[in-house]
Design an enzyme around this catalytic site. Sequence first.
Site, PDB file in Angstrom:
ATOM      1  N   GLU A  49      26.100   3.182  -0.374  1.00  0.00           N
ATOM      2  CA  GLU A  49      26.087   2.230  -1.334  1.00  0.00           C
ATOM      3  C   GLU A  49      27.022   1.407  -0.713  1.00  0.00           C
ATOM      4  OE1 GLU A  49      25.072   0.521  -5.869  1.00  0.00           O
ATOM      5  OE2 GLU A  49      25.545   2.856  -5.161  1.00  0.00           O
ATOM      6  N   ASP A  60      30.034  -2.996 -14.126  1.00  0.00           N
ATOM      7  CA  ASP A  60      30.989  -2.004 -13.183  1.00  0.00           C
ATOM      8  C   ASP A  60      32.516  -1.668 -14.244  1.00  0.00           C
ATOM      9  OD1 ASP A  60      29.910  -1.838 -10.878  1.00  0.00           O
ATOM     10  OD2 ASP A  60      30.636  -3.380 -10.200  1.00  0.00           O
ATOM     11  N   TYR A 176      17.268   3.300  -8.998  1.00  0.00           N
ATOM     12  CA  TYR A 176      18.790   3.620  -8.944  1.00  0.00           C
ATOM     13  C   TYR A 176      18.409   4.101 -11.059  1.00  0.00           C
ATOM     14  CZ  TYR A 176      23.781   3.030  -9.063  1.00  0.00           C
ATOM     15  OH  TYR A 176      24.858   3.575  -9.827  1.00  0.00           O
TER      16      TYR A 176
END
Length: 267
Positions: A49, A60, A176
Site C-alpha cells: 500500500e 492517519d 479494508y
Amino acid sequence: MNPIDSLFQRLRAAKRAAFMPFVTAGDPDIAFTRELLPAVADAGADLMEIGFPFSDPIADGPVIQASYTRALAQKLKLADVFAALRDTTARPGWSAPLVSMASYSLMFKMGPAAFIDAAKAAGVSGAVVPDVPVEEAEELSKLAADRDFKLVLLVTPTTSPQRAEKVVKACGGFVYVVSVVGITGAREALPSALREQLTRLRTMTELPLCVGFGVSRPEHVRELKEIADGVIVGSAVVKKLEAAGTDRAKGLADVKQLVSELRGALG
C-alpha cells in the site's frame, strides 16, 4: 485478471494470508522510495500500500502524518510518485501488486478517470480511498470497474451492518477492515470484537478481508493469520522511515528487518 485478484487466488489456495506493508511515497525523498519498494518486496511483502502524501490526512495518526509532512516538504508532485512507481513495476521479475492510499481530494483535483489511468500506467492495481462516502462512490466505483482497477473502501467497527453491506458491494480486490475506533497507529493489542466483525462481514461478501490500523507486532500478525485474508501494517513500518532522513542505509535496513519479521509471523 487484475494482479490483486490473482494474488489472493493463489494465497487462498495456499491457505495463507497476505502481508501488506504501507509505505509513504517520497519519504524522505522520491529517490529513496525507488530503493525502498524493491527492498520491501524482497523482504516478503505480498502486495504494498503506497501512501500518497496529502496535507490534510483523514484517518492517519501522528506517525503517518509526520511522514506525509516530510515528503511534502520536498515539493513532491503526483507525477513524481507515478514516475517512481512506474520505474519500480517495470523492473524485471516484479510481481507484488501496488495499491495506492489516496485521498479523494487528490483524485478529484486530477480528475478521477485521469488519476486511475495514470495509476494503471504506473503499474498500480487499485486504490484505497479513505474519505469517499459509500453513498457518493457509485461513479468512482464504475470508473474503476470499467478499467479493471480495484476500488477499496474502509469498514470500521462503528459501521452499521446496513452500511457495511453497501461498502463491500462497492469494493473490489479486497475490503479494508479497520480494527479499531480512531486513527492509525500502533496498539498494544487487537480488539476482542474483531473476530466477530470479520465473521459478520464474511456473510456479506466473498472478497478478501484485510485488517489494518493498530497492527504492529508479530503476535498481532499471528493472531490475524487465522481469521483474516490479509494483514496491513502501516505506522510501525513508517516509523522506521524516520531514520532514513539522516541515515538512508539504516532506514532501509530497519524497514527490511521489520517487514521480514512481521511476514515471518504468517508462517
